[in-house]
Design a protein around this motif. Sequence first.
Motif, short mmCIF file in Angstrom:
data_model
loop_
_atom_site.label_atom_id
_atom_site.label_comp_id
_atom_site.label_asym_id
_atom_site.label_seq_id
_atom_site.Cartn_x
_atom_site.Cartn_y
_atom_site.Cartn_z
N GLU A 26 2.02 19.47 -1.43
CA GLU A 26 3.34 19.97 -1.77
C GLU A 26 3.76 21.06 -0.80
O GLU A 26 2.91 21.79 -0.28
N MET A 27 5.06 21.13 -0.56
CA MET A 27 5.63 22.22 0.23
C MET A 27 6.77 22.83 -0.56
O MET A 27 7.61 22.11 -1.11
N THR A 28 6.82 24.15 -0.62
CA THR A 28 7.88 24.86 -1.34
C THR A 28 9.10 25.02 -0.44
O THR A 28 9.05 24.74 0.77
N GLU A 29 10.18 25.52 -1.00
CA GLU A 29 11.39 25.78 -0.23
C GLU A 29 11.10 26.75 0.92
O GLU A 29 11.51 26.50 2.06
N ALA A 30 10.37 27.82 0.65
CA ALA A 30 10.04 28.80 1.69
C ALA A 30 9.22 28.14 2.81
O ALA A 30 9.45 28.43 4.00
N GLU A 31 8.29 27.29 2.46
CA GLU A 31 7.47 26.61 3.48
C GLU A 31 8.31 25.65 4.32
O GLU A 31 8.13 25.58 5.55
N ILE A 32 9.22 24.94 3.69
CA ILE A 32 10.11 24.02 4.43
C ILE A 32 11.02 24.80 5.37
O ILE A 32 11.18 24.44 6.54
N LEU A 33 11.63 25.87 4.86
CA LEU A 33 12.53 26.67 5.71
C LEU A 33 11.77 27.28 6.88
O LEU A 33 12.31 27.34 7.99
N ALA A 34 10.55 27.73 6.66
CA ALA A 34 9.74 28.27 7.76
C ALA A 34 9.42 27.18 8.78
O ALA A 34 9.46 27.41 9.99
N ASN A 88 0.80 -1.23 0.00
CA ASN A 88 0.00 0.00 0.00
C ASN A 88 0.83 1.28 0.00
O ASN A 88 0.41 2.30 0.56
N ALA A 89 2.01 1.23 -0.63
CA ALA A 89 2.84 2.43 -0.71
C ALA A 89 2.13 3.48 -1.57
O ALA A 89 1.66 3.18 -2.67
N THR A 90 2.03 4.68 -1.02
CA THR A 90 1.33 5.76 -1.69
C THR A 90 2.11 7.06 -1.49
O THR A 90 2.45 7.40 -0.35
N MET A 91 2.38 7.79 -2.57
CA MET A 91 3.04 9.08 -2.46
C MET A 91 2.07 10.07 -1.83
O MET A 91 0.97 10.26 -2.33
N SER A 92 2.49 10.69 -0.71
CA SER A 92 1.59 11.59 0.00
C SER A 92 2.04 13.04 -0.01
O SER A 92 1.23 13.93 0.22
N MET A 93 3.33 13.30 -0.23
CA MET A 93 3.84 14.67 -0.12
C MET A 93 5.07 14.84 -1.00
O MET A 93 5.86 13.91 -1.15
N GLN A 94 5.21 16.04 -1.56
CA GLN A 94 6.42 16.41 -2.29
C GLN A 94 7.01 17.64 -1.62
O GLN A 94 6.32 18.65 -1.45
N TYR A 95 8.28 17.52 -1.21
CA TYR A 95 8.99 18.62 -0.56
C TYR A 95 9.81 19.39 -1.59
O TYR A 95 10.30 18.81 -2.56
N PHE A 96 9.98 20.68 -1.36
CA PHE A 96 10.73 21.57 -2.25
C PHE A 96 10.17 21.48 -3.67
O PHE A 96 10.91 21.43 -4.65
#
Length: 141
Positions: A127-135, A103-111
């Motif tokens: 999805e999370m952008t670079e700015a969201e990850i750094l914050a 049941n592997a499922t892609m749930s999130m993409q970082y940067f």
Amino acid sequence: MSDSISNSSSCLCGSVKITAAAINPKFTVCHCNSCRSWGGGPFFAVQCGSDVTIEGSEKVKTFDSSAWAERGFCVDCGTHLFYRLKKNGHYNMPLGFFPKLKNATMSMQYFSDLKPDYYCFSNQTKEMTEAEILAYFASEM
């Protein structure tokens, strides 16, 4: 992690064996420059928490890759073993380590804003952008 399972794997040469008590089948993909430089493409990772046993730890070399995490690899064969958060010791390990994961499922993409134009995924994820990850990790830096 109610959908998690237990599993073990090893590096290519067998010098390092890793057992994770719980593996979340909802995997993430990271498009940051470090991940793409480290493995030649995005890093497909499963979250394994901190209940991880490493046999052959003398063969593991770590690299401080950011203010909040380090990466580990086998010194004999170079296999990428983990990305570990410094604050809580939680491991993210390559999805390919666990080929029997169900049941592997892609749930999130970082940067997601750093993803190059030469590849794409057809499924929709958070999805999370670079700015969201750094914050998010600002307190760790």
